[in-house]
Design a protein around this motif. Structure first.
Motif, PDB file in Angstrom:
ATOM      1  N   TYR A 446      16.871  10.096   4.431  1.00 18.06           N
ATOM      2  CA  TYR A 446      17.803   9.310   3.628  1.00 18.06           C
ATOM      3  C   TYR A 446      17.083   8.541   2.529  1.00 18.06           C
ATOM      4  CZ  TYR A 446      16.246   5.518   6.748  1.00 18.06           C
ATOM      5  OH  TYR A 446      15.490   4.620   7.446  1.00 18.06           O
ATOM      6  N   MET A 447      15.735   8.427   2.643  1.00 13.48           N
ATOM      7  CA  MET A 447      14.953   7.759   1.609  1.00 13.48           C
ATOM      8  C   MET A 447      13.572   8.399   1.544  1.00 13.48           C
ATOM      9  SD  MET A 447      12.217   5.469   1.106  1.00 13.48           S
ATOM     10  CE  MET A 447      12.053   4.543   2.640  1.00 13.48           C
ATOM     11  N   GLN A 448      13.132   8.732   0.313  1.00 12.15           N
ATOM     12  CA  GLN A 448      11.773   9.207   0.077  1.00 12.15           C
ATOM     13  C   GLN A 448      11.316   8.661  -1.273  1.00 12.15           C
ATOM     14  OE1 GLN A 448      11.040  13.575   1.600  1.00 12.15           O
ATOM     15  NE2 GLN A 448      12.993  13.523   0.539  1.00 12.15           N
ATOM     16  N   TRP A 477      -1.441   1.523  -8.690  1.00 10.28           N
ATOM     17  CA  TRP A 477      -0.723   1.126  -7.473  1.00 10.28           C
ATOM     18  C   TRP A 477       0.181   2.278  -7.075  1.00 10.28           C
ATOM     19  CZ3 TRP A 477       4.419  -1.910  -7.603  1.00 10.28           C
ATOM     20  CH2 TRP A 477       4.921  -2.061  -6.299  1.00 10.28           C
ATOM     21  N   PHE A 478       0.017   2.724  -5.827  1.00  9.05           N
ATOM     22  CA  PHE A 478       0.862   3.784  -5.297  1.00  9.05           C
ATOM     23  C   PHE A 478       1.770   3.201  -4.230  1.00  9.05           C
ATOM     24  CE2 PHE A 478       2.138   7.276  -2.622  1.00  9.05           C
ATOM     25  CZ  PHE A 478       2.435   8.272  -3.544  1.00  9.05           C
ATOM     26  N   ASP A 479       3.074   3.400  -4.414  1.00  5.23           N
ATOM     27  CA  ASP A 479       4.086   2.876  -3.493  1.00  5.23           C
ATOM     28  C   ASP A 479       4.872   4.065  -2.945  1.00  5.23           C
ATOM     29  OD1 ASP A 479       5.924   1.311  -2.144  1.00  5.23           O
ATOM     30  OD2 ASP A 479       7.196   1.056  -3.912  1.00  5.23           O
ATOM     31  N   SER A 508       5.643   3.840   5.534  1.00  6.34           N
ATOM     32  CA  SER A 508       5.371   3.295   4.205  1.00  6.34           C
ATOM     33  C   SER A 508       3.881   3.451   3.893  1.00  6.34           C
ATOM     34  CB  SER A 508       5.766   1.822   4.133  1.00  6.34           C
ATOM     35  OG  SER A 508       5.004   1.056   5.062  1.00  6.34           O
ATOM     36  N   ARG A 509       3.590   3.648   2.599  1.00  9.77           N
ATOM     37  CA  ARG A 509       2.213   3.742   2.123  1.00  9.77           C
ATOM     38  C   ARG A 509       2.094   2.855   0.891  1.00  9.77           C
ATOM     39  NH1 ARG A 509       3.923   8.720   2.586  1.00  9.77           N
ATOM     40  NH2 ARG A 509       3.703   9.254   0.371  1.00  9.77           N
ATOM     41  N   ASN A 510       1.148   1.969   0.927  1.00 12.81           N
ATOM     42  CA  ASN A 510       0.938   1.043  -0.179  1.00 12.81           C
ATOM     43  C   ASN A 510      -0.548   1.051  -0.522  1.00 12.81           C
ATOM     44  OD1 ASN A 510       0.734  -1.555  -1.708  1.00 12.81           O
ATOM     45  ND2 ASN A 510       2.907  -1.630  -1.192  1.00 12.81           N
ATOM     46  N   ILE A 511      -0.882   1.530  -1.712  1.00 14.18           N
ATOM     47  CA  ILE A 511      -2.278   1.734  -2.072  1.00 14.18           C
ATOM     48  C   ILE A 511      -2.564   1.027  -3.394  1.00 14.18           C
ATOM     49  CG2 ILE A 511      -4.087   3.445  -2.462  1.00 14.18           C
ATOM     50  CD1 ILE A 511      -2.156   5.510  -1.180  1.00 14.18           C
ATOM     51  N   HIS A 512      -3.597   0.227  -3.410  1.00 14.98           N
ATOM     52  CA  HIS A 512      -4.072  -0.435  -4.631  1.00 14.98           C
ATOM     53  C   HIS A 512      -5.473   0.082  -4.942  1.00 14.98           C
ATOM     54  CE1 HIS A 512      -0.784  -3.388  -4.905  1.00 14.98           C
ATOM     55  NE2 HIS A 512      -0.805  -3.362  -3.575  1.00 14.98           N
ATOM     56  N   ILE A 513      -5.672   0.494  -6.201  1.00 13.93           N
ATOM     57  CA  ILE A 513      -6.924   1.107  -6.613  1.00 13.93           C
ATOM     58  C   ILE A 513      -7.480   0.345  -7.811  1.00 13.93           C
ATOM     59  CG2 ILE A 513      -8.023   3.215  -7.452  1.00 13.93           C
ATOM     60  CD1 ILE A 513      -5.596   4.725  -6.187  1.00 13.93           C
ATOM     61  N   TYR A 514      -8.736  -0.067  -7.725  1.00 11.52           N
ATOM     62  CA  TYR A 514      -9.424  -0.743  -8.820  1.00 11.52           C
ATOM     63  C   TYR A 514     -10.700   0.041  -9.122  1.00 11.52           C
ATOM     64  CZ  TYR A 514      -6.602  -4.532  -6.792  1.00 11.52           C
ATOM     65  OH  TYR A 514      -5.586  -5.277  -6.264  1.00 11.52           O
ATOM     66  N   ALA A 515     -11.020   0.182 -10.395  1.00  6.20           N
ATOM     67  CA  ALA A 515     -12.238   0.898 -10.747  1.00  6.20           C
ATOM     68  C   ALA A 515     -12.803   0.360 -12.053  1.00  6.20           C
ATOM     69  CB  ALA A 515     -11.977   2.399 -10.868  1.00  6.20           C
ATOM     70  N   LEU A 516     -14.110   0.258 -12.110  1.00  4.20           N
ATOM     71  CA  LEU A 516     -14.820  -0.170 -13.311  1.00  4.20           C
ATOM     72  C   LEU A 516     -15.999   0.772 -13.514  1.00  4.20           C
ATOM     73  CD1 LEU A 516     -15.629  -2.201 -15.587  1.00  4.20           C
ATOM     74  CD2 LEU A 516     -16.925  -3.441 -13.822  1.00  4.20           C
ATOM     75  N   SER A 517     -16.153   1.287 -14.742  1.00  2.92           N
ATOM     76  CA  SER A 517     -17.277   2.178 -15.009  1.00  2.92           C
ATOM     77  C   SER A 517     -17.921   1.827 -16.343  1.00  2.92           C
ATOM     78  CB  SER A 517     -16.825   3.647 -15.030  1.00  2.92           C
ATOM     79  OG  SER A 517     -15.994   3.914 -16.133  1.00  2.92           O
ATOM     80  N   TYR A 518     -19.209   2.097 -16.415  1.00  2.00           N
ATOM     81  CA  TYR A 518     -19.973   1.915 -17.653  1.00  2.00           C
ATOM     82  C   TYR A 518     -20.851   3.146 -17.830  1.00  2.00           C
ATOM     83  CZ  TYR A 518     -23.695   0.426 -20.803  1.00  2.00           C
ATOM     84  OH  TYR A 518     -24.595   0.373 -21.824  1.00  2.00           O
ATOM     85  N   GLY A 543       2.223   2.011   7.244  1.00  2.00           N
ATOM     86  CA  GLY A 543       3.030   1.512   8.351  1.00  2.00           C
ATOM     87  C   GLY A 543       3.936   2.599   8.902  1.00  2.00           C
ATOM     88  N   TYR A 544       4.110   2.624  10.232  1.00  2.00           N
ATOM     89  CA  TYR A 544       4.955   3.641  10.866  1.00  2.00           C
ATOM     90  C   TYR A 544       5.728   2.994  11.996  1.00  2.00           C
ATOM     91  CZ  TYR A 544       6.409   7.962  13.192  1.00  2.00           C
ATOM     92  OH  TYR A 544       7.137   8.977  13.746  1.00  2.00           O
ATOM     93  N   LYS A 545       7.063   3.074  11.917  1.00  2.00           N
ATOM     94  CA  LYS A 545       7.948   2.542  12.958  1.00  2.00           C
ATOM     95  C   LYS A 545       8.811   3.676  13.497  1.00  2.00           C
ATOM     96  CE  LYS A 545       6.670  -1.766  12.323  1.00  2.00           C
ATOM     97  NZ  LYS A 545       5.539  -1.425  11.436  1.00  2.00           N
ATOM     98  N   PHE A 546       8.831   3.800  14.831  1.00  2.00           N
ATOM     99  CA  PHE A 546       9.575   4.883  15.474  1.00  2.00           C
ATOM    100  C   PHE A 546      10.602   4.273  16.421  1.00  2.00           C
ATOM    101  CE2 PHE A 546      10.325   8.225  18.593  1.00  2.00           C
ATOM    102  CZ  PHE A 546      10.503   9.330  17.776  1.00  2.00           C
ATOM    103  N   PHE A 547      11.868   4.731  16.281  1.00  2.00           N
ATOM    104  CA  PHE A 547      12.966   4.171  17.082  1.00  2.00           C
ATOM    105  C   PHE A 547      13.693   5.300  17.808  1.00  2.00           C
ATOM    106  CE2 PHE A 547      12.417   1.667  13.255  1.00  2.00           C
ATOM    107  CZ  PHE A 547      12.412   0.357  13.695  1.00  2.00           C
ATOM    108  N   GLU A 548      14.194   4.984  18.995  1.00  2.00           N
ATOM    109  CA  GLU A 548      15.176   5.843  19.640  1.00  2.00           C
ATOM    110  C   GLU A 548      16.533   5.138  19.516  1.00  2.00           C
ATOM    111  OE1 GLU A 548      16.187   8.150  23.837  1.00  2.00           O
ATOM    112  OE2 GLU A 548      14.371   6.926  23.664  1.00  2.00           O
ATOM    113  N   VAL A 549      17.530   5.883  19.043  1.00  2.00           N
ATOM    114  CA  VAL A 549      18.851   5.313  18.798  1.00  2.00           C
ATOM    115  C   VAL A 549      19.768   5.674  19.959  1.00  2.00           C
ATOM    116  CG1 VAL A 549      20.813   5.203  17.216  1.00  2.00           C
ATOM    117  CG2 VAL A 549      18.493   5.571  16.309  1.00  2.00           C
TER     118      VAL A 549
END
Length: 885
Positions: A446-448, A477-479, A508-518, A543-549
């Motif tokens: 239902y959501m991607q 930033w990857f969300d 959920s996946r939340n990724i922050h990337i920083y880079a500096l080059s010379y 994060g991963y949440k698993f439910f039984e309904v």
């Protein structure tokens, strides 16, 4: 089926060759009040002949004429009639337009500028383009090309600047100088792997092409009718020697572990996030794809299979331009794509932007059949991907002067929307084949989402020739994530419900990337020294949440829910020195990379928390020796070491439910995969052969293993070592003025010594090949026809599986209108629907067959329109290099 596929391809090639041969022996030109430069472009396209000219000489003239079934020289005589112009044949298939001697004498006194162009081995350079420019305005005052002996001559006057360019060499730009007498200039060009765009030839190159430069394969998809309206991932699938399998694993010549970079810069994204980015990126922004088989130390050490560098388009033409692209495709589903781009350059400021979206569904049909613990499991799946993609970027660059510039970029790539998979599993007794029960499993996504937002700033200084300093700062930033409802219903053969479960999972996946080059470059002795350092930091939260309904209530399963964080820091530095002597050029370098990684698992109940913290230092040498046998003939040998670090998702040790009978699980004990490679390459004009030996230790692959008596689990592991010998042959041909073809053949032998555990060890070896061909036909009425195909033989998979053969044939036609501002393309991809990913694997207790194919057969129509005002766009001199940071 494969034999029929290639028989059909041969029939198509022969028929189109016959059709073109019957119609393009003579040229037909009909013009009404057309500017002379555009008239010459049309004649060039129809005749297959190159025409060089100076806008200053011909820009004021217009042409009205009708030429039917005549030779090239008759047509050009008609076009130039009653004009103070003449033409000169300077080499086979190449003519130069110039003012007649009578007109030249009416002008001020001009002096003879002549000389010889040679390479670093003092060999003459044939067909180098010589341009004399006004130093203040950059407007060309005259141009010619060198003879077979490298000689040139022309008459010019005043204060001038000399620019010399030739494919495969670094362009030469002189200091301004005053011509007050006849002058001789001897010019030396140095070999380069840099691509130049629009080098003073009337009309842009009209067909996709393949080149081999210094052992690297460069694929230019420009103006391909078959790729119009496609994604960047689709372009990768068509690149020669590149194979993208059903799980979107990308390999070069059978080698996995490929690093994808953009404009020489890494993305720092792992496979799942990178694929989301490639799917959202339009094919039209790609200028070229460079396949680097044995990268030097100035590149990141990632990529044991090699590096694919995707160079995007950057316009520097003075003025402004806009383009609008709209297309549709259909087979099982209807899809629509739209793109808008613009560029603006005035004086020191350049702006460029792009927006692209693709809406519509995409079907996949795949499944699994296995025999396990006396049972047969047959599980076909219908998968409908309903995600939309939207992407955009804004680039800005400001040149303070010829020695200093600053720039930046903002990008967004989004992939979002629902999806659905429907899997029906029949469970039978192995001996009697009696149906025992059926599992109906659905995944309702239902959501991607997979959204990447990025920013980049850079500063470049070139204070003098051979010296360069570059500072580059990146943030991304990857969300990403998904929400999924999973009903699993067991029924008897009669349809009676035996068990009924409803699960819900949210990740959920939340990724922050920083880079500096010379990076910097200096002259050192007779050679060049490059050096630099880079720091990158990746912070990822999963994060991963698993439910039984039950009864409408969501009950959290603490045994299958967790949070996993991963931080990775890399500090790298390199030195690279190249030194030419006689006919040799030696390049050797050293790269060091220090890695810190910290993976932490947090379980809901806190009973199984884990922490995996490691650090290691790696040294990677590279050596390349090039021997220039002749001007267009070279031999080179190289060695390099590479590494593949585990993707952070692969380190998460918790199990993810795909359905009641299949799971995926990460492995926190994965080690980096290390590679050593030796390459030997030979090139002669448009022919090249590349041989390579690759050795991998701690070889990593995803395996399918048994879990209890009726379940399977997929997990990544280090399973041993692998060796590969490969030979790649590339040949480009102009079989006729109207027919251009390129063939790429890769054959390889793989030897694996792998083990799932101490009881399941495998020694696997096999020979395989990949064949690709691209054909472009210039037909009457300005129609361009493309017939492209690829075929991969049976081969070993990533672990112990054997892959079946697969391939495709694409057809496309295109035509441009309104002085090439409007383009219409129609294509049919994967004509015979043979792009599949079928495989078989086995070990004691399990036999497994996998199969699948996507909606790769599609009918596409794409319409694009360009408008704007750019100064001398077709002849614009581009002094910018493809910076390799």
């Amino acid at each position: 089926m494969n034999l029929k596929l290639f028989q059909s391809l041969c029939v198509i090639l022969l028929y189109t060759s016959y059709l073109a041969a019957q119609t393009v022996e003579k040229v037909n030109v009909e013009l009404y009040n057309v500017a002379l430069p555009d008239a010459l472009k049309e004649l060039e396209v129809k005749s297959g002949t190159h025409i060089l000219f100076n806008y200053k000489d011909i820009g004021e003239y217009y042409v009205t004429c009708h030429v039917e079934n005549q030779t090239f020289e008759h047509a050009i005589n008609v076009i130039l009639s009653e004009k103070p112009l003449t033409y000169k044949k300077v080499r086979e298939n190449t003519y130069v337009i110039q003012r007649s001697e009578v007109v030249q004498k009416l002008h001020e006194v001009r002096y003879l500028l002549s000389g010889v162009v040679t390479d670093s081995l003092n060999q003459p350079v044939d067909a180098a383009v010589i341009s004399v420019m006004n130093p203040q305005t950059g407007v060309p005052l005259g141009q010619t090309i060198t003879s077979g002996e490298g000689r040139f001559s022309m008459k010019v006057k005043g204060n001038v600047q000399l620019y010399v360019s030739c494919l495969g060499y670094t362009p030469f730009l002189s200091l301004p100088f005053q011509l007050s007498r006849d002058t001789i200039c001897d010019i030396k060009l140095h070999s380069s792997s840099i691509l130049l765009d629009n080098v003073l030839v009337v009309g842009e190159k009209q067909t996709p092409s393949v080149q081999v430069v210094n052992g690297n394969t460069i694929f230019t998809p420009k103006n391909s009718a078959a790729l119009a309206g496609s994604s960047a991932l689709d372009v990768l699938k068509k690149a020669p020697g590149v194979l993208v399998d059903g799980n979107n694993n990308i390999s070069i010549g059978g080698r996995n572990g490929v690093l994808i970079i953009f404009n020489g810069k890494p993305t720092y994204l792992k496979q799942e996030e990178l694929l989301a980015m490639l799917k959202s990126m339009s094919s039209s922004v790609i200028n070229s794809i460079e396949i680097i088989h044995n990268p030097s130390v100035q590149y990141d050490a990632e990529g044991s299979g090699g590096i694919i560098n995707i160079n995007t388009k950057r316009s520097r033409a003075e003025g402004y331009s806009f383009s609008l692209n709209n297309g549709f495709s259909y087979w099982s589903n209807f899809r629509q794509n739209t793109e808008f781009s613009f560029s603006y350059t005035r004086n020191k400021l350049s702006l460029m932007g792009n927006y692209h979206h693709q809406f519509g569904y995409y079907d996949l049909d795949y499944g699994m059949y296995r025999i396990q613990s006396g049972k047969k499991f047959y599980s076909p799946t219908d998968d409908t991907d309903k995600r939309k993609t939207i992407a955009g970027n804004l680039d800005i660059e400001y040149k303070f002067n010829d020695k200093h510039l600053i720039g930046g970029q903002l990008t967004i790539n989004t992939l979002f929307g629902p999806g659905q998979t429907i899997t029906t599993t029949e469970v039978r007794d192995e001996k009697s084949n009696k149906l025992e029960q059926i599992l109906y499993a659905r995944n309702e996504y239902y959501m991607q989402k997979g959204n990447r937002y990025g920013g980049n700033m850079y500063y470049m200084a070139t204070p003098k020739e051979g010296v360069k300093y570059v500072v580059d700062v990146n943030y991304a930033w990857f969300d990403g994530g998904s929400g999924n409802l999973q009903p699993n219903i067991y029924t008897s053969p009669a349809g009676e419900v035996l068990k009924d479960y409803l699960y819900k999972s949210v990740n959920s996946r939340n990724i922050h990337i920083y880079a500096l080059s010379y990076n910097q470059q200096h002259k050192l002795g007779k050679g060049n020294l490059k050096s630099g350092f880079k720091y990158s930091n990746v912070n990822a939260g999963n994060g991963y949440k698993f439910f039984e309904v039950k009864d409408g209530k969501e009950i959290l399963d603490v045994t299958q829910s967790n949070d996993f964080t991963y931080e990775e820091q890399i500090l790298a530095a390199y030195l690279l020195y190249s030194y030419p002597f006689n006919k040799f050029n030696v390049e050797f370098g050293l790269r060091g990379e220090k890695t810190w990684a910290d993976g932490r698992l947090f379980t809901i109940d806190g009973l199984n928390d884990k922490n995996n913290k490691i650090s290691y230092l790696n040294i990677f040498p590279s050596i390349n020796l090039n021997y220039q046998i002749a001007e267009e003939q070279a031999l080179s040998i190289g060695y390099g070491g590479r590494i593949d670090r585990p993707a952070y998702q692969d380190l998460n040790p918790f199990e993810y439910l795909l359905d009641e009978l299949s799971y995926w699980k990460g492995n926190p004990f994965l080690m980096p995969q290390k590679t050593h490679r030796i390459t030997l390459s030979y090139s002669n004009k448009r022919t090249s052969v590349i041989a390579a030996y690759t050795y991998m230790k701690d070889y990593k692959a995803q395996i399918t293993d048994t879990l209890s008596v009726n379940k399977v689990i997929m997990t990544p592991r280090n399973i041993g070592k692998q060796q590969q010998f490969s030979v790649t042959f590339n040949q480009g041909l102009n079989l006729a003025p109207w027919w251009e073809t390129n063939m790429n053949v890769t054959g390889y032998y793989v030897n694996k010594n792998i083990a799932f555990d101490e009881f399941r060890k495998f020694k696997k070896d096999g020979i395989a090949g990949i064949f690709a061909i691209m054909n472009t036909f210039r037909l009457p009425w300005k129609i361009q026809l493309e017939v492209n195909g690829s075929y991969a033989t049976k081969r070993l998979g990533a672990s112990n599986e054997k892959m079946d053969s697969s391939g495709y044939v694409d057809l496309a036609i295109g035509r441009s209108f309104m002085k090439k501002r409007l383009a219409v393309n129609l294509s049919l991809t994967d004509l015979f629907w043979t792009m599949n990913w079928d495989s078989y694997s086995s070990f004691e207790g399990l036999q497994l067959w996998n199969w699948g194919k996507g909606e790769s057969r599609q009918i596409k129509i794409n319409v694009s329109y360009r408008f704007g005002k750019e100064k001398n766009k077709s002849h614009q001199l581009d002094f910018q290099e493809l910076d390799r940071l």
